[in-house]
Design an enzyme around this catalytic site. Structure first.
Site, short mmCIF file in Angstrom:
data_model
loop_
_atom_site.label_atom_id
_atom_site.label_comp_id
_atom_site.label_asym_id
_atom_site.label_seq_id
_atom_site.Cartn_x
_atom_site.Cartn_y
_atom_site.Cartn_z
N ARG A 149 0.82 -1.21 0.00
CA ARG A 149 0.00 0.00 0.00
C ARG A 149 0.86 1.26 0.00
O ARG A 149 0.39 2.34 -0.34
CB ARG A 149 -0.94 0.00 1.22
CG ARG A 149 -1.81 1.23 1.35
CD ARG A 149 -2.97 1.01 2.31
NE ARG A 149 -2.58 0.40 3.56
CZ ARG A 149 -2.06 1.05 4.61
NH1 ARG A 149 -1.88 2.36 4.54
NH2 ARG A 149 -1.74 0.41 5.71
N LYS A 174 -9.83 6.34 -19.12
CA LYS A 174 -10.36 6.75 -20.41
C LYS A 174 -9.29 6.61 -21.50
O LYS A 174 -8.85 5.52 -21.80
CB LYS A 174 -10.89 8.17 -20.31
CG LYS A 174 -11.81 8.43 -19.11
CD LYS A 174 -13.04 7.55 -19.12
CE LYS A 174 -14.10 7.97 -18.11
NZ LYS A 174 -13.70 7.87 -16.70
N TYR A 223 -18.55 16.50 -14.39
CA TYR A 223 -18.93 15.15 -14.00
C TYR A 223 -19.79 15.19 -12.75
O TYR A 223 -19.38 15.72 -11.70
CB TYR A 223 -17.67 14.31 -13.78
CG TYR A 223 -17.91 12.87 -13.48
CD1 TYR A 223 -18.87 12.13 -14.17
CD2 TYR A 223 -17.17 12.21 -12.50
CE1 TYR A 223 -19.08 10.79 -13.88
CE2 TYR A 223 -17.37 10.87 -12.22
CZ TYR A 223 -18.33 10.17 -12.91
OH TYR A 223 -18.55 8.84 -12.64
N ASP A 261 -9.13 19.14 -13.71
CA ASP A 261 -9.43 17.79 -14.21
C ASP A 261 -9.16 17.78 -15.71
O ASP A 261 -9.87 18.41 -16.49
CB ASP A 261 -10.89 17.45 -13.89
CG ASP A 261 -11.26 16.03 -14.30
OD1 ASP A 261 -10.57 15.43 -15.14
OD2 ASP A 261 -12.26 15.51 -13.77
#
Length: 369
Positions: free
Chosen positions: A50, A196, A103, A171
């Site tokens: 992690r 994407k 979004y 973004d």
């Protein structure tokens, strides 16, 4: 020499491995949750999965090269990167501006997470961002916006934020680092969904943040360590593998989007078309200044939901999917998700099919009256 490379060369070079005799040319994954430790060493780089991973570091180096940043941090999804950035940047009692026309899950998160903690959340459309930033501590801009493809003047917004001492987060998902470089326009941090166009194959979730402020990046890396929204090693390797062809894929997607936007503008079944790359689009003047390429997404308004459904059913190439940026061209009717758009509004994400085939397919799939 590297500054003169084209986009495909940059994409390949970003994924390079060390040129050591006997070593593999292609990067390989290191799926590890635990590492052998030196009992006498308290500052090892890799201790627990992690915290760090060699495949992450190679991916993050590639992402930083593409964003022209000093550092990049990989996350398990775009929302994981974006929400971590907001948690790090937004202090109690602050005012944060989020996109009213971007979004939809970002607005939901801001309202549900920050408002109960005493943070003032302001929702602003693209054309309102610069004015709203005048009273903000943190500004999150999405440009081009999803799904309408409006564009924020990032240089003007950055100057407004800088004058106030506000943090500007951009973004960059729809534009991608090959279409737009927000850090060079004054942004403090870039976040994006690599699910994407960067990954590009509809088969993995990933996100990242990139920036040039060491203190901000270190706080973000600590947030990832503590909250745990990490990217799996195999997903990191798949994304790294995909980045090598990103320049080629994005070039075809942009070419297809420009051709489709021009074709749809004159089609009798189409009520409106948005694509910042065509001169007639209201976003074009600003986009032409700050974007190198205009992306692979076209927004279109048809008569109603039934017409959008018929388009997908009659098409041999378009698939119905709510993501975008992949190798397959896809259609998503955004009203179904609650976006404030007409029922016949659709986001068309162009894939890497041959341009002539896409145009012919759309022509036969759209009604003539």
């Amino acid at each position: 020499m590297q500054g003169t490379y084209g986009d495909s060369t940059r994409s390949v070079k970003a994924t390079d491995t060390e040129r050591l005799p006997g070593s593999p040319v292609a990067p390989y994954p290191v799926p590890a949750a635990a590492y052998h430790l030196d009992p006498a060493e308290d500052d090892a780089q890799d201790t627990y999965g992690r915290r760090s991973n060699p495949t992450w570091r190679q991916l993050e180096s590639a992402l930083a090269q593409l964003e022209n940043s000093s550092d990049a941090i990989a996350f398990g999804s775009g929302m994981a990167a974006l929400t971590a950035a907001l948690r790090v940047a937004v202090a109690p009692g602050a005012t944060v501006v989020v996109p009213a026309d971007g979004y939809y899950q970002v607005r939901a998160y801001a309202r549900e997470y920050f408002t109960p903690r005493g943070v003032t959340v302001v929702e602003a459309r693209c054309e309102q961002m610069c004015d709203a930033a005048g009273s903000a501590d943190v500004v999150l801009a999405e440009t081009p916006s999803n799904p309408r493809l409006d564009v924020v003047d990032l240089h003007r917004l950055a100057m407004t934020c800088r004058a106030r001492g506000a943090t500007l987060i951009v973004d960059n998902t729809t534009a991608t680092p090959l279409g737009q470089q927000p850090l060079s326009l004054g942004a403090d941090l870039v976040v994006a969904s690599a699910t994407k166009a960067l990954a590009g194959h509809h088969d993995l979730l990933a996100g990242y943040a990139a920036g040039n402020h060491p203190d901000l990046m270190e706080r973000l890396r600590t947030e990832r360590l503590h909250a745990g929204p990490v990217l799996g090693a195999l997903e990191a390797w798949l994304l790294l593998r995909s980045l090598a062809t990103f320049g080629l894929r994005f070039d075809r997607q942009c070419q297809n989007a420009a051709a489709v936007a021009v074709m749809l503008r004159t089609h009798p079944a189409v009520r409106a078309v948005r694509y910042p790359g065509i001169p007639e689009d209201p976003a074009h003047p600003v986009a032409a200044v700050q974007m190198r390429r205009f992306g692979g997404i076209v927004a279109v308004e048809l008569a109603d939901a039934r017409t959008v459904h018929a388009l997908v059913e009659r098409s041999a190439l378009l698939v119905a999917s709510t993501s975008f940026g992949g190798i397959h061209s896809s259609v998503d009717r955004r009203a179904r998700w609650g976006d404030a758009v007409p029922d016949g509004f659709a986001r068309i994400s162009l894939g890497i099919e041959d341009t002539e085939d896409l145009l012919a397919d759309l022509e036969q799939a759209l009604p003539r009256t």
